[in-house]
Design a protein around this motif. Structure first.
Motif, PDB file in Angstrom:
ATOM      1  N   LYS A 278       0.847  -1.203   0.000  1.00 38.77           N
ATOM      2  CA  LYS A 278       0.000   0.000   0.000  1.00 38.77           C
ATOM      3  C   LYS A 278       0.881   1.252   0.000  1.00 38.77           C
TER       4      LYS A 278
ATOM      5  N   ASN B 164      -0.891  -3.919  -6.632  1.00 42.05           N
ATOM      6  CA  ASN B 164      -2.227  -4.332  -6.191  1.00 42.05           C
ATOM      7  C   ASN B 164      -2.276  -5.825  -5.938  1.00 42.05           C
ATOM      8  N   LYS B 165      -1.616  -6.584  -6.796  1.00 37.56           N
ATOM      9  CA  LYS B 165      -1.550  -8.041  -6.614  1.00 37.56           C
ATOM     10  C   LYS B 165      -0.867  -8.381  -5.279  1.00 37.56           C
TER      11      LYS B 165
ATOM     12  N   PHE C  42      -0.658  -6.391  -2.689  1.00 39.05           N
ATOM     13  CA  PHE C  42      -1.541  -5.895  -1.625  1.00 39.05           C
ATOM     14  C   PHE C  42      -2.646  -6.904  -1.322  1.00 39.05           C
ATOM     15  N   ARG C  43      -3.238  -7.486  -2.377  1.00 43.50           N
ATOM     16  CA  ARG C  43      -4.300  -8.490  -2.187  1.00 43.50           C
ATOM     17  C   ARG C  43      -3.777  -9.746  -1.485  1.00 43.50           C
ATOM     18  N   LYS C  44      -2.515 -10.095  -1.727  1.00 40.96           N
ATOM     19  CA  LYS C  44      -1.911 -11.256  -1.061  1.00 40.96           C
ATOM     20  C   LYS C  44      -1.882 -11.088   0.457  1.00 40.96           C
TER      21      LYS C  44
ATOM     22  N   LYS D 209      -4.072  -9.575   2.368  1.00 41.39           N
ATOM     23  CA  LYS D 209      -5.399  -9.594   3.016  1.00 41.39           C
ATOM     24  C   LYS D 209      -5.817 -10.984   3.406  1.00 41.39           C
TER      25      LYS D 209
END
Length: 164
Positions: free
Chosen positions: A131, A157-158, A160-162, A164
């Protein structure tokens, strides 16, 4: 001494053609006031019982020594910095632009110069916090091409999604 290759060639030590060994030696050297140990690569002439560093070996051995120093003092190695860049699929030049550092800063850190603690902390933060990288990337909009911006944004973004 560990032999990693034997090659028939002109030996630049004795100036005769014979089998020249490429070897690895464990070296201890002082860098910035600390003794570091690292594996260095040399050519070895058994006829003269001497070692030679080619230009490429000098560069590689220097980086290996500096990475040993980095590890000893708790800094990211050149490979660690490269891995961060690869994680976000960003070029050296664009990474420097995103961080608002000099154009060649990342290149130097990956090839021959030891980073300072402040730059190391920023690189660690970017590595651990996609982020934050996205925020830095947004600030750099206009400094890098739109195509590159989209590519880096997608990769971040990829990551960042990892998390979560």
């Amino acid at each position: 001494m560990k032999v990693i290759k034997n090659e028939l060639k002109l030996c630049l030590i004795c100036m005769e053609e014979h089998e020249v060994q490429t070897i690895i030696l464990d070296i201890n050297e002082e860098f910035k006031g600390l003794e570091v140990s690292f594996d260095a690569t040399y050519e070895y002439c058994d006829k003269a019982d001497e070692y030679l560093e080619t230009e490429d070996m000098i560069k590689t051995n220097s980086l290996t020594m500096k990475d040993a120093y980095r590890e000893k003092v708790g800094l990211l190695t050149s490979k660690d910095i490269l891995a961060i860049r690869n994680k976000y699929k960003v070029s050296q030049k664009d990474f420097s632009d995103i961080l608002d550092w000099g154009k060649a800063t990342i290149t130097r850190y990956e090839t021959h110069q030891v980073q300072d603690r402040a730059h190391d902390d920023i690189l660690r933060k970017i590595n651990s916090d996609p982020k934050w990288f996205l925020e830095m990337l947004t600030r750099a909009d206009g400094k890098i091409s739109n195509k590159a911006y989209e590519k880096y944004h997608k990769a971040a973004n990829k990551e960042f999604r990892k998390m979560k």
